[in-house]
Design a protein around this motif. Structure first.
Motif, mmCIF file in Angstrom:
data_model
loop_
_atom_site.group_PDB
_atom_site.id
_atom_site.type_symbol
_atom_site.label_atom_id
_atom_site.label_comp_id
_atom_site.label_asym_id
_atom_site.label_seq_id
_atom_site.Cartn_x
_atom_site.Cartn_y
_atom_site.Cartn_z
ATOM 1 N N CYS A 118 0.867 -1.170 0.000
ATOM 2 C CA CYS A 118 0.000 0.000 0.000
ATOM 3 C C CYS A 118 0.904 1.221 0.000
ATOM 4 O O CYS A 118 1.798 1.333 0.842
ATOM 5 C CB CYS A 118 -0.891 -0.015 1.241
ATOM 6 N N SER A 119 0.703 2.125 -0.940
ATOM 7 C CA SER A 119 1.512 3.346 -0.938
ATOM 8 C C SER A 119 0.600 4.546 -1.204
ATOM 9 O O SER A 119 -0.391 4.433 -1.917
ATOM 10 C CB SER A 119 2.627 3.269 -1.983
ATOM 11 N N PHE A 120 0.951 5.658 -0.585
ATOM 12 C CA PHE A 120 0.162 6.874 -0.781
ATOM 13 C C PHE A 120 1.069 8.079 -0.594
ATOM 14 O O PHE A 120 2.084 8.022 0.098
ATOM 15 C CB PHE A 120 -1.046 6.933 0.167
ATOM 16 N N ALA A 121 0.678 9.158 -1.258
ATOM 17 C CA ALA A 121 1.471 10.393 -1.210
ATOM 18 C C ALA A 121 1.031 11.231 -0.025
ATOM 19 O O ALA A 121 -0.165 11.365 0.251
ATOM 20 C CB ALA A 121 1.287 11.182 -2.504
ATOM 21 N N THR A 122 2.009 11.777 0.718
ATOM 22 C CA THR A 122 1.713 12.688 1.827
ATOM 23 C C THR A 122 2.478 13.982 1.579
ATOM 24 O O THR A 122 3.558 13.980 0.982
ATOM 25 C CB THR A 122 2.149 12.084 3.174
ATOM 26 N N TYR A 123 1.900 15.043 2.004
ATOM 27 C CA TYR A 123 2.571 16.330 1.847
ATOM 28 C C TYR A 123 2.954 16.829 3.218
ATOM 29 O O TYR A 123 2.131 16.770 4.137
ATOM 30 C CB TYR A 123 1.640 17.329 1.146
ATOM 31 N N PRO A 124 4.078 17.239 3.480
ATOM 32 C CA PRO A 124 5.226 17.464 2.593
ATOM 33 C C PRO A 124 6.243 16.334 2.658
ATOM 34 O O PRO A 124 7.353 16.459 2.163
ATOM 35 C CB PRO A 124 5.822 18.755 3.172
ATOM 36 N N TYR A 125 5.884 15.193 3.251
ATOM 37 C CA TYR A 125 6.893 14.161 3.525
ATOM 38 C C TYR A 125 7.145 13.213 2.370
ATOM 39 O O TYR A 125 8.071 12.421 2.407
ATOM 40 C CB TYR A 125 6.482 13.371 4.773
ATOM 41 N N GLY A 126 6.315 13.214 1.358
ATOM 42 C CA GLY A 126 6.530 12.323 0.223
ATOM 43 C C GLY A 126 5.705 11.047 0.341
ATOM 44 O O GLY A 126 4.750 10.955 1.106
ATOM 45 N N THR A 127 6.078 10.040 -0.396
ATOM 46 C CA THR A 127 5.313 8.795 -0.466
ATOM 47 C C THR A 127 5.595 7.912 0.741
ATOM 48 O O THR A 127 6.739 7.728 1.144
ATOM 49 C CB THR A 127 5.680 8.029 -1.755
ATOM 50 N N LYS A 128 4.547 7.365 1.310
ATOM 51 C CA LYS A 128 4.643 6.390 2.399
ATOM 52 C C LYS A 128 4.189 5.050 1.850
ATOM 53 O O LYS A 128 3.275 4.983 1.027
ATOM 54 C CB LYS A 128 3.745 6.784 3.577
ATOM 55 N N ALA A 129 4.801 3.987 2.323
ATOM 56 C CA ALA A 129 4.431 2.654 1.827
ATOM 57 C C ALA A 129 4.534 1.634 2.956
ATOM 58 O O ALA A 129 5.320 1.794 3.890
ATOM 59 C CB ALA A 129 5.334 2.242 0.676
ATOM 60 N N ALA A 130 3.716 0.602 2.849
ATOM 61 C CA ALA A 130 3.768 -0.520 3.785
ATOM 62 C C ALA A 130 3.552 -1.796 2.988
ATOM 63 O O ALA A 130 2.788 -1.825 2.024
ATOM 64 C CB ALA A 130 2.708 -0.372 4.860
ATOM 65 N N LYS A 131 4.245 -2.844 3.410
ATOM 66 C CA LYS A 131 4.118 -4.127 2.725
ATOM 67 C C LYS A 131 3.663 -5.185 3.720
ATOM 68 O O LYS A 131 4.019 -5.113 4.898
ATOM 69 C CB LYS A 131 5.454 -4.560 2.117
ATOM 70 N N ILE A 132 2.924 -6.127 3.223
ATOM 71 C CA ILE A 132 2.485 -7.256 4.048
ATOM 72 C C ILE A 132 2.535 -8.524 3.201
ATOM 73 O O ILE A 132 2.221 -8.508 2.018
ATOM 74 C CB ILE A 132 1.074 -7.031 4.634
ATOM 75 N N GLN A 133 2.997 -9.596 3.825
ATOM 76 C CA GLN A 133 3.064 -10.900 3.162
ATOM 77 C C GLN A 133 1.830 -11.709 3.575
ATOM 78 O O GLN A 133 1.606 -11.929 4.764
ATOM 79 C CB GLN A 133 4.340 -11.644 3.565
ATOM 80 N N LEU A 134 1.028 -12.122 2.622
ATOM 81 C CA LEU A 134 -0.167 -12.913 2.892
ATOM 82 C C LEU A 134 0.098 -14.365 2.510
ATOM 83 O O LEU A 134 0.507 -14.653 1.385
ATOM 84 C CB LEU A 134 -1.365 -12.387 2.097
ATOM 85 N N ILE A 135 -0.127 -15.250 3.467
ATOM 86 C CA ILE A 135 0.010 -16.680 3.203
ATOM 87 C C ILE A 135 -1.354 -17.316 3.430
ATOM 88 O O ILE A 135 -1.891 -17.260 4.541
ATOM 89 C CB ILE A 135 1.059 -17.322 4.131
ATOM 90 N N VAL A 136 -1.923 -17.884 2.393
ATOM 91 C CA VAL A 136 -3.226 -18.538 2.487
ATOM 92 C C VAL A 136 -2.986 -20.038 2.504
ATOM 93 O O VAL A 136 -2.406 -20.594 1.572
ATOM 94 C CB VAL A 136 -4.142 -18.158 1.299
ATOM 95 N N LYS A 137 -3.422 -20.677 3.587
ATOM 96 C CA LYS A 137 -3.240 -22.121 3.717
ATOM 97 C C LYS A 137 -4.494 -22.844 3.247
ATOM 98 O O LYS A 137 -5.604 -22.418 3.546
ATOM 99 C CB LYS A 137 -2.970 -22.506 5.171
ATOM 100 N N ALA A 138 -4.294 -23.922 2.554
ATOM 101 C CA ALA A 138 -5.424 -24.742 2.135
ATOM 102 C C ALA A 138 -5.951 -25.503 3.342
ATOM 103 O O ALA A 138 -5.203 -25.834 4.255
ATOM 104 C CB ALA A 138 -4.998 -25.718 1.043
ATOM 105 N N GLU A 139 -7.263 -25.772 3.341
ATOM 106 C CA GLU A 139 -7.831 -26.600 4.403
ATOM 107 C C GLU A 139 -7.225 -27.990 4.284
ATOM 108 O O GLU A 139 -7.190 -28.568 3.205
ATOM 109 C CB GLU A 139 -9.353 -26.692 4.262
ATOM 110 N N GLU A 140 -6.754 -28.495 5.382
ATOM 111 C CA GLU A 140 -6.151 -29.817 5.370
ATOM 112 C C GLU A 140 -7.021 -30.774 6.155
ATOM 113 O O GLU A 140 -7.536 -30.425 7.209
ATOM 114 C CB GLU A 140 -4.762 -29.778 5.993
#
Length: 150
Positions: free
Chosen positions: A16-38
């Motif tokens: 997710c990234s978005f522009a902020t003023y006056p600091y510039g672009t902010k971003a965050a990342k997340i790793q999604l792991i989807v497990k199958a029903e076992e």
């Protein structure tokens, strides 16, 4: 971000990234792991007229199953019949609709299913435990019973 109908193919990294003023672009990342029903499956061999005890989820030692609703079913040839249901902090409810298992099944420690005495007609029956650990998630374990004589 809201994902519906999540499948294993949605696993991956999301940013997710978005522009902020006056600091510039902010971003965050997340790793999604989807497990199958076992679904775990086991085969238990037991002698005729003995007691068989089937753990609900054999590989789930760290979780306390008493915190979740569960049910035990018995099936053969695609047909399933409910044997026992258990809600958290409530006594087990036995379904005596089955002539074959009405008086022979009990819930043991850690919600294991106890069957006594085993009979020849139990051979090949599949007992399954379903634990509802989330409104849309169910863990299942099934065990096929094999009966042998002395």
């Amino acid at each position: 971000l809201h994902l519906k109908n999540v499948t294993v193919s949605l696993s991956g990294q999301y940013e997710c990234s978005f522009a902020t003023y006056p600091y510039g672009t902010k971003a965050a990342k997340i790793q999604l792991i989807v497990k199958a029903e076992e679904e775990q499956h086991h085969v238990k061999e037991v002698q005729l007229n003995q007691t068989l005890e089937i753990p609900c989820l054999e590989d789930t030692t760290s979780q306390n199953l008493s915190n979740y609703p569960l049910k035990w079913l018995v099936g053969e040839n695609g047909r399933k019949e409910e044997l026992v249901t258990k809600e958290p902090s409530c006594p087990a409810v036995y379904r005596n609709s089955s002539e074959l298992y009405g008086q022979r099944v009990r819930l043991g420690l850690n919600n294991a299913l106890k069957i006594f005495p085993t009979k020849i007609m139990d051979d090949g029956k599949v007992f399954s435990c379903h634990v509802v650990y989330h409104p849309e998630r169910v863990k299942k374990s099934s065990t096929t019973m094999r009966i042998f004589g002395k």
